[in-house]
Scaffold this active site. Structure first.
Site, PDB file in Angstrom:
ATOM      1  N   TYR A  58       1.737  -5.952 -13.355  1.00 36.98           N
ATOM      2  CA  TYR A  58       2.392  -7.174 -12.865  1.00 36.98           C
ATOM      3  C   TYR A  58       2.900  -8.028 -14.036  1.00 36.98           C
ATOM      4  O   TYR A  58       3.985  -8.602 -13.967  1.00 36.98           O
ATOM      5  CB  TYR A  58       1.422  -7.999 -12.012  1.00 36.98           C
ATOM      6  CG  TYR A  58       0.981  -7.300 -10.734  1.00 36.98           C
ATOM      7  CD1 TYR A  58       1.844  -6.470 -10.021  1.00 36.98           C
ATOM      8  CD2 TYR A  58      -0.301  -7.486 -10.219  1.00 36.98           C
ATOM      9  CE1 TYR A  58       1.439  -5.841  -8.852  1.00 36.98           C
ATOM     10  CE2 TYR A  58      -0.710  -6.870  -9.040  1.00 36.98           C
ATOM     11  CZ  TYR A  58       0.170  -6.038  -8.375  1.00 36.98           C
ATOM     12  OH  TYR A  58      -0.237  -5.425  -7.214  1.00 36.98           O
ATOM     13  N   ASN A  73      -9.031  -5.488 -11.553  1.00 38.61           N
ATOM     14  CA  ASN A  73      -8.019  -4.434 -11.445  1.00 38.61           C
ATOM     15  C   ASN A  73      -7.033  -4.566 -12.616  1.00 38.61           C
ATOM     16  O   ASN A  73      -5.872  -4.967 -12.448  1.00 38.61           O
ATOM     17  CB  ASN A  73      -7.307  -4.539 -10.097  1.00 38.61           C
ATOM     18  CG  ASN A  73      -6.535  -3.273  -9.752  1.00 38.61           C
ATOM     19  OD1 ASN A  73      -6.331  -2.405 -10.610  1.00 38.61           O
ATOM     20  ND2 ASN A  73      -6.099  -3.171  -8.511  1.00 38.61           N
ATOM     21  N   PHE A  89       0.846  -1.195   0.000  1.00 36.76           N
ATOM     22  CA  PHE A  89       0.000   0.000   0.000  1.00 36.76           C
ATOM     23  C   PHE A  89       0.880   1.243   0.000  1.00 36.76           C
ATOM     24  O   PHE A  89       1.851   1.337   0.751  1.00 36.76           O
ATOM     25  CB  PHE A  89      -0.899   0.000   1.251  1.00 36.76           C
ATOM     26  CG  PHE A  89      -1.859   1.155   1.307  1.00 36.76           C
ATOM     27  CD1 PHE A  89      -2.970   1.194   0.479  1.00 36.76           C
ATOM     28  CD2 PHE A  89      -1.664   2.225   2.184  1.00 36.76           C
ATOM     29  CE1 PHE A  89      -3.868   2.263   0.518  1.00 36.76           C
ATOM     30  CE2 PHE A  89      -2.544   3.290   2.230  1.00 36.76           C
ATOM     31  CZ  PHE A  89      -3.649   3.308   1.388  1.00 36.76           C
ATOM     32  N   VAL A  90       0.504   2.191  -0.878  1.00 40.44           N
ATOM     33  CA  VAL A  90       1.165   3.498  -0.916  1.00 40.44           C
ATOM     34  C   VAL A  90       0.073   4.546  -0.720  1.00 40.44           C
ATOM     35  O   VAL A  90      -0.989   4.476  -1.360  1.00 40.44           O
ATOM     36  CB  VAL A  90       1.894   3.699  -2.265  1.00 40.44           C
ATOM     37  CG1 VAL A  90       2.443   5.113  -2.387  1.00 40.44           C
ATOM     38  CG2 VAL A  90       3.023   2.679  -2.400  1.00 40.44           C
TER      39      VAL A  90
END
Lengths: 234, 234
Positions: free
Chosen positions: A205, A198, A160-161
């Site tokens: 990825y 998503n 998480f950012v």
């Protein structure tokens, strides 16, 4: 998760700049280090923000106390042998090169050049490192195991950012820190899950070389069903 | 994975009975115990059989030596804090109630009544417990973590029952042993993955109360892609 979106185009109007985090020439100094028990209040707030982002606050029941006792129990095992948290910090001044080295890990430092300064409305809440830095994100991971390879790997539970730090490469930096640690320890794999809708994250990825295991489904036994099933051998 | 299929109907012709595993009155005594390093040859053969069953032998590179050093390293952590293996043994005579208790776990014993005796063509290969028993299956699991719950859980990497022991409830017994251990330790969840085309297994898991997380996809970074991505922060 900070995906690989391009940086926003330069704006003719300067962004509003937090008085507490004014980058010098739009350079931001960043550091990834192992979290310790004193970081739990920050970790708790980050996990809660992640639950809000994922619209899953109804599943969120962690407290600072429960995080402390499970992530940093007394007689904690060495880093990387159990649940491990890397914290991402950013600062407008370089980080001191001090006493955060473990036998198996040294903090990762990176200077990031930005088109625009970062406005962080929560800079006060996430102050760190003698108030010169702020906590911008985290990754929580732990060992998993491949019996076909007879090798451990790492499973990433959370990455998480915080919102104002996204799309600047910090998510990639956190993910790469885990991959680097896995490679250094001779581990075979790094794994995590992504939501199938998503598409930006999946594209990111795949571009970094990850395989998306399309046929697998995660099964979960929890709550009353876990308790009930636990009793069938009795 | 041994799913919840009904036992086969009684046959007018008696099944061929292994001279080495002739159950008394079709009762089979079974035991689930913690594996130790001396069980590695059996564990290696079981994992290989699982790779054959899953048609994934091209991914199988485990050796007895690599399994020993990764599952049972020197200074092994206590059971359940890292990679843990339960072995399922069956015998035609009751198991002795001896010295296999750990502080956190006692072996699980169950007598299973069968319509037909079990023919085990590999009984010699899988002899155990002073030759009175055979190893029939295993489950390999390790702790995982939910940050929303701030609780550990267990992740089941492998669950396998040898062919002649399937459809007799042994898979369910192994799975329940892990669930029972999770419940005993106050853990929040037990998780594993299933292939989306394995409808019988999915039905079995749903009937036992597990949720199938339809939207999640597992991502895997391994081999050259892992090495390459590990270097991007350097």
């Amino acid at each position: 998760m900070a995906a690989a979106a391009p940086p926003p185009p330069p704006s003719p109007t300067p962004a509003v700049i937090s008085e507490d985090l004014l980058p010098t020439g739009y350079n931001v100094f960043s550091r990834i280090r192992l979290a310790t028990i004193v970081d739990v209040p920050h970790i708790h707030k980050l996990i809660h923000q992640m639950a809000v982002f994922e619209r899953l606050t109804h599943l969120f029941s962690a407290t600072e106390s429960s995080l402390s006792s499970t992530l940093f129990p007394e007689n904690s095992p060495p880093p990387f042998t159990s649940f491990t948290v890397f914290l991402l910090e950013v600062s407008q001044i370089p980080f001191p090169l001090i006493d955060l080295n473990y036998p198996n890990f040294s903090p990762i430092h990176k200077t990031v050049n930005l088109d625009l300064p970062i406005t962080d409305p929560q800079a006060e809440t996430f102050r760190s490192c003698g108030n010169d830095a702020v906590v911008a994100g985290f990754v929580l991971f732990f060992p998993n195991y491949s019996s076909f390879l007879a090798k451990p790997g790492f499973y990433i539970e959370d990455i998480f950012v915080r919102e104002c730090y996204r799309r600047k490469g910090f998510g990639k930096m956190l993910l790469s820190a885990v991959a680097a640690q896995a490679a250094k320890m001779g581990y075979g794999r790094v794994e995590w899950v992504v939501l199938d809708w998503n598409v930006n994250a999946i594209k990111f990825y795949e571009e970094m070389g990850a395989q998306i295991m399309q046929e697998w489904r995660v099964c979960r036994l929890t709550g009353d069903a876990l308790q009930a099933f636990a009793n069938i051998n009795i």
